[in-house]
Scaffold this active site. Structure first.
Site, PDB file in Angstrom:
ATOM      1  N   CYS A  26      21.102 -44.635  24.222  1.00 55.99           N
ATOM      2  CA  CYS A  26      22.133 -45.560  23.748  1.00 55.99           C
ATOM      3  C   CYS A  26      23.467 -45.372  24.463  1.00 55.99           C
ATOM      4  O   CYS A  26      24.075 -46.332  24.941  1.00 55.99           O
ATOM      5  CB  CYS A  26      22.294 -45.478  22.230  1.00 55.99           C
ATOM      6  N   HIS A  30      24.359 -42.967  17.261  1.00 60.84           N
ATOM      7  CA  HIS A  30      23.908 -44.166  17.966  1.00 60.84           C
ATOM      8  C   HIS A  30      25.106 -45.080  18.215  1.00 60.84           C
ATOM      9  O   HIS A  30      26.025 -45.152  17.397  1.00 60.84           O
ATOM     10  CB  HIS A  30      22.846 -44.904  17.139  1.00 60.84           C
ATOM     11  N   HIS A  53      22.033 -52.739  22.615  1.00 56.88           N
ATOM     12  CA  HIS A  53      21.924 -51.282  22.547  1.00 56.88           C
ATOM     13  C   HIS A  53      20.563 -50.859  23.061  1.00 56.88           C
ATOM     14  O   HIS A  53      19.659 -51.684  23.210  1.00 56.88           O
ATOM     15  CB  HIS A  53      22.154 -50.785  21.117  1.00 56.88           C
TER      16      HIS A  53
END
Length: 156
Positions: free
Chosen positions: A52, A103, A115
């Site tokens: 990510c 994240h 993402h």
């Protein structure tokens, strides 16, 4: 077939997340769309595979903005903004592991983010999707108003 499907999804999503004209291509939309469908790779920082924060770092690097290669590190930058103030280019952060920020994604407008998801690679997801809505922590504005205007200007 997988590449064609990824391209078709990219085109459809590109048209659905644009600000302004459906045919406008901005530097930001181009940058996030270029790697759509790239695979997930732990610690990955290239189109061969991204985690990510590797993906967000890769995109922002295209504009001369250096981000740390951890979601927690990226969360220390910029200005904290509320979810109702989000604009394209803002970073959105989540606690997916139960131990703090783990994240990050790039907000692109219309309630969506790009993402790199562990089992799916670079995808577009709605912030209202149950999994992410429950794990949302904060958002950060990395781009100045001038940078934002430059990245949202139609390239055509």
């Amino acid at each position: 077939m997988k590449r064609f499907f990824g391209f078709a999804v990219s085109v459809a999503l590109f048209c659905s997340v644009q600000v302004g004209s459906a045919f406008a291509e901005t530097p930001l939309s181009q940058a996030v769309n270029e790697e759509l469908g790239a695979p997930y790779k732990w610690a990955g920082t290239t189109a061969k595979g991204f985690d990510c924060s590797g993906y967000t770092s890769f995109v922002f690097d295209k504009f001369g903005i250096d981000l740390p290669h951890t979601s927690a590190g990226q969360a220390t930058l910029g200005t904290t903004i509320s979810q109702d103030q989000l604009r394209p280019g803002d970073l959105v952060f989540f606690n997916t592991g139960g131990k703090g920020i783990s994240h990050v994604g790039i907000y692109v407008g219309n309630g969506k983010m790009y993402h790199s998801a562990t089992n799916q690679g670079v995808i577009v997801t709605s912030l209202s999707e149950s999994y992410y809505a429950k794990r949302y922590v904060t958002a950060k504005r990395i781009l100045s108003d001038d940078q934002f205007e430059q990245l949202m200007t139609d390239n055509s």
